[in-house]
Motif scaffolding. Structure first.
Motif, PDB file in Angstrom:
ATOM      1  N   ILE A  83      34.348  38.859  36.778  1.00  9.94           N
ATOM      2  CA  ILE A  83      33.660  37.813  37.536  1.00  9.94           C
ATOM      3  C   ILE A  83      33.877  38.001  39.029  1.00  9.94           C
ATOM      4  CG2 ILE A  83      33.594  35.336  37.993  1.00  9.94           C
ATOM      5  CD1 ILE A  83      34.238  34.889  35.039  1.00  9.94           C
ATOM      6  N   ARG A  84      35.103  38.313  39.408  1.00  8.43           N
ATOM      7  CA  ARG A  84      35.396  38.514  40.828  1.00  8.43           C
ATOM      8  C   ARG A  84      34.623  39.699  41.404  1.00  8.43           C
ATOM      9  NH1 ARG A  84      41.338  39.659  41.065  1.00  8.43           N
ATOM     10  NH2 ARG A  84      40.802  40.100  43.228  1.00  8.43           N
ATOM     11  N   VAL A  85      34.421  40.731  40.601  1.00 14.11           N
ATOM     12  CA  VAL A  85      33.748  41.936  41.092  1.00 14.11           C
ATOM     13  C   VAL A  85      32.231  41.763  41.099  1.00 14.11           C
ATOM     14  CG1 VAL A  85      33.304  44.371  40.596  1.00 14.11           C
ATOM     15  CG2 VAL A  85      35.623  43.476  40.436  1.00 14.11           C
ATOM     16  N   LEU A  86      31.680  41.185  40.046  1.00 10.45           N
ATOM     17  CA  LEU A  86      30.233  41.172  39.859  1.00 10.45           C
ATOM     18  C   LEU A  86      29.539  39.949  40.439  1.00 10.45           C
ATOM     19  CD1 LEU A  86      30.058  42.508  36.188  1.00 10.45           C
ATOM     20  CD2 LEU A  86      29.827  43.790  38.319  1.00 10.45           C
ATOM     21  N   ALA A  87      30.237  38.824  40.519  1.00  9.94           N
ATOM     22  CA  ALA A  87      29.600  37.594  40.994  1.00  9.94           C
ATOM     23  C   ALA A  87      29.589  37.565  42.518  1.00  9.94           C
ATOM     24  CB  ALA A  87      30.326  36.375  40.435  1.00  9.94           C
ATOM     25  N   ASN A  88      28.430  37.877  43.086  1.00  8.48           N
ATOM     26  CA  ASN A  88      28.301  37.846  44.542  1.00  8.48           C
ATOM     27  C   ASN A  88      28.177  36.397  45.026  1.00  8.48           C
ATOM     28  OD1 ASN A  88      28.290  40.677  44.735  1.00  8.48           O
ATOM     29  ND2 ASN A  88      26.110  40.742  44.248  1.00  8.48           N
ATOM     30  N   GLY A  89      28.838  36.080  46.111  1.00  9.91           N
ATOM     31  CA  GLY A  89      28.774  34.733  46.648  1.00  9.91           C
ATOM     32  C   GLY A  89      29.452  33.703  45.771  1.00  9.91           C
ATOM     33  N   LEU A  90      30.523  34.102  45.110  1.00  6.67           N
ATOM     34  CA  LEU A  90      31.255  33.180  44.234  1.00  6.67           C
ATOM     35  C   LEU A  90      31.895  32.076  45.068  1.00  6.67           C
ATOM     36  CD1 LEU A  90      32.038  32.983  41.175  1.00  6.67           C
ATOM     37  CD2 LEU A  90      34.199  34.062  41.806  1.00  6.67           C
ATOM     38  N   PRO A  91      31.706  30.799  44.668  1.00  7.01           N
ATOM     39  CA  PRO A  91      32.344  29.708  45.427  1.00  7.01           C
ATOM     40  C   PRO A  91      33.851  29.891  45.504  1.00  7.01           C
ATOM     41  CG  PRO A  91      30.738  28.831  43.885  1.00  7.01           C
ATOM     42  CD  PRO A  91      30.875  30.294  43.569  1.00  7.01           C
ATOM     43  N   GLY A  92      34.429  29.335  46.555  1.00  4.06           N
ATOM     44  CA  GLY A  92      35.856  29.521  46.780  1.00  4.06           C
ATOM     45  C   GLY A  92      36.714  28.993  45.658  1.00  4.06           C
ATOM     46  N   VAL A  93      36.300  27.870  45.057  1.00  2.52           N
ATOM     47  CA  VAL A  93      37.096  27.290  43.968  1.00  2.52           C
ATOM     48  C   VAL A  93      37.120  28.227  42.763  1.00  2.52           C
ATOM     49  CG1 VAL A  93      37.300  25.353  42.383  1.00  2.52           C
ATOM     50  CG2 VAL A  93      36.617  24.952  44.760  1.00  2.52           C
ATOM     51  N   LEU A  94      35.947  28.750  42.401  1.00  2.42           N
ATOM     52  CA  LEU A  94      35.887  29.659  41.261  1.00  2.42           C
ATOM     53  C   LEU A  94      36.613  30.966  41.556  1.00  2.42           C
ATOM     54  CD1 LEU A  94      32.216  29.151  40.019  1.00  2.42           C
ATOM     55  CD2 LEU A  94      34.330  28.195  39.084  1.00  2.42           C
ATOM     56  N   HIS A  95      36.511  31.425  42.783  1.00  5.33           N
ATOM     57  CA  HIS A  95      37.226  32.644  43.158  1.00  5.33           C
ATOM     58  C   HIS A  95      38.732  32.443  43.026  1.00  5.33           C
ATOM     59  CE1 HIS A  95      39.100  35.585  45.879  1.00  5.33           C
ATOM     60  NE2 HIS A  95      38.092  36.383  45.555  1.00  5.33           N
ATOM     61  N   ASP A  96      39.218  31.306  43.496  1.00  3.53           N
ATOM     62  CA  ASP A  96      40.650  31.020  43.389  1.00  3.53           C
ATOM     63  C   ASP A  96      41.069  30.857  41.927  1.00  3.53           C
ATOM     64  OD1 ASP A  96      40.788  31.092  46.123  1.00  3.53           O
ATOM     65  OD2 ASP A  96      40.660  28.907  46.366  1.00  3.53           O
ATOM     66  N   LEU A  97      40.187  30.274  41.102  1.00  8.22           N
ATOM     67  CA  LEU A  97      40.494  30.114  39.681  1.00  8.22           C
ATOM     68  C   LEU A  97      40.615  31.471  38.990  1.00  8.22           C
ATOM     69  CD1 LEU A  97      40.894  28.334  37.192  1.00  8.22           C
ATOM     70  CD2 LEU A  97      38.384  28.288  36.935  1.00  8.22           C
ATOM     71  N   CYS A  98      39.674  32.361  39.281  1.00  5.47           N
ATOM     72  CA  CYS A  98      39.745  33.710  38.693  1.00  5.47           C
ATOM     73  C   CYS A  98      40.991  34.442  39.163  1.00  5.47           C
ATOM     74  CB  CYS A  98      38.490  34.500  39.064  1.00  5.47           C
ATOM     75  SG  CYS A  98      36.969  33.916  38.289  1.00  5.47           S
ATOM     76  N   LEU A  99      41.342  34.256  40.416  1.00  8.01           N
ATOM     77  CA  LEU A  99      42.540  34.906  40.935  1.00  8.01           C
ATOM     78  C   LEU A  99      43.790  34.348  40.260  1.00  8.01           C
ATOM     79  CD1 LEU A  99      43.337  37.033  43.034  1.00  8.01           C
ATOM     80  CD2 LEU A  99      43.669  35.169  44.672  1.00  8.01           C
ATOM     81  N   ALA A 100      43.800  33.029  40.016  1.00  7.11           N
ATOM     82  CA  ALA A 100      44.938  32.413  39.331  1.00  7.11           C
ATOM     83  C   ALA A 100      45.057  32.917  37.894  1.00  7.11           C
ATOM     84  CB  ALA A 100      44.797  30.894  39.356  1.00  7.11           C
ATOM     85  N   VAL A 101      43.917  33.052  37.202  1.00  5.79           N
ATOM     86  CA  VAL A 101      43.930  33.577  35.836  1.00  5.79           C
ATOM     87  C   VAL A 101      44.438  35.017  35.830  1.00  5.79           C
ATOM     88  CG1 VAL A 101      42.465  34.246  33.883  1.00  5.79           C
ATOM     89  CG2 VAL A 101      42.115  32.041  35.010  1.00  5.79           C
ATOM     90  N   THR A 102      44.041  35.786  36.828  1.00  7.80           N
ATOM     91  CA  THR A 102      44.483  37.179  36.915  1.00  7.80           C
ATOM     92  C   THR A 102      45.998  37.267  37.035  1.00  7.80           C
ATOM     93  OG1 THR A 102      42.400  37.825  37.965  1.00  7.80           O
ATOM     94  CG2 THR A 102      44.274  39.313  38.230  1.00  7.80           C
ATOM     95  N   PHE A 103      46.559  36.480  37.943  1.00 13.95           N
ATOM     96  CA  PHE A 103      48.014  36.527  38.149  1.00 13.95           C
ATOM     97  C   PHE A 103      48.765  35.912  36.958  1.00 13.95           C
ATOM     98  CE2 PHE A 103      46.859  37.062  42.668  1.00 13.95           C
ATOM     99  CZ  PHE A 103      47.658  38.146  42.963  1.00 13.95           C
TER     100      PHE A 103
END
Length: 234
Positions: A30-50
């Motif tokens: 999602i982080r790689v393919l979703a262009n213009g991802l909202p900041g909340v979703l980006h932070d959520l994906c980053l949290a799931v990754t860690f």
């Protein structure tokens, strides 16, 4: 079946690690393919990754403790686990172990050895190819002079590289992309060799069984044509 503490731990947490591996891969995709991802979703994906990587780290440390080996010896005997911990995108291959548990019934595999090798190699190739295409796309599509500009280009490149075809129409130009290419080529050779060897072994066994039974069963023979029988004349 081995009933050591390490074996029990690996049996119990296999499904958990497989789910964590898929979550890690999904969050990264999602982080790689979703262009213009909202900041909340980006932070959520980053949290799931860690969070999923923390699960991998805890599993590694627990297995180190249960193995009762010195750290350096554990590193030498479990070098692949260490590599996977450093490169978490390889973790989705854990799904293969879950698939193996599903295929087993009463501690016996439901599929033959040859079928399992082909199934595991195919599943591993799909997961590795997907992970490699994501990584290469993430680093290549913004690099100057890169030929891999879209994710479709990255998937095509991963397929040709993993299958050892290598048309050469697309090639990574960044250091990370080339490192992934080297690893993918090695995995492709190993998986292709495993499938080819398993299929060849299966064919040899089939031919050997046919050679041991040159005559058809009694029910399939014409009347009076038994092996070794002499022709009678009136």
């Amino acid at each position: 079946m081995t009933d050591s503490p390490l074996a029990r731990w690996e049996r119990r947490n296999g499904t958990v690690l497989a789910v964590a591996s898929l979550l890690y891969l999904a969050a990264y995709a999602i982080r790689v393919l979703a262009n213009g991802l909202p900041g909340v979703l980006h932070d959520l994906c980053l949290a799931v990754t860690f969070a999923t990587w923390a699960v991998f780290l805890v599993d590694y440390l627990v297995r180190l403790r249960l193995s009762r080996q010195r750290p350096l010896r554990f590193l030498r005997t479990h070098w692949l686990d260490t590599l996977v911990l450093i490169l978490p995108l390889l973790r989705p291959v854990r799904v293969v172990q879950t698939y193996e548990h599903v295929q087993r019934r009463r501690d016996e595999p439901r599929l033959s050895l040859h079928a399992r090798v082909i199934a595991y190699a195919s599943l591993s190739a799909a997961l590795l190819g997907f992970a490699a295409s994501l990584t290469v796309y993430a680093y290549e599509h913004v690099a100057p002079g890169a030929s891999i500009r879209t994710y479709g280009d990255s998937v095509w490149w991963a397929c040709t590289t993993l299958s050892t075809v290598g048309y050469g129409d697309m090639a990574p130009v960044t250091p990370v992309g080339r490192l992934v290419a080297v690893g993918l080529m090695g995995c492709g050779l190993a998986l292709l060799g495993a499938v080819t060897g398993s299929f060849s072994s299966w064919m040899l066994q089939v031919f050997a069984r046919e050679g041991e039974n040159p005559y058809p069963p009694e029910a399939d023979r014409p009347p009076g044509n038994s092996p070794g029988a002499c022709d009678r004349t009136d």
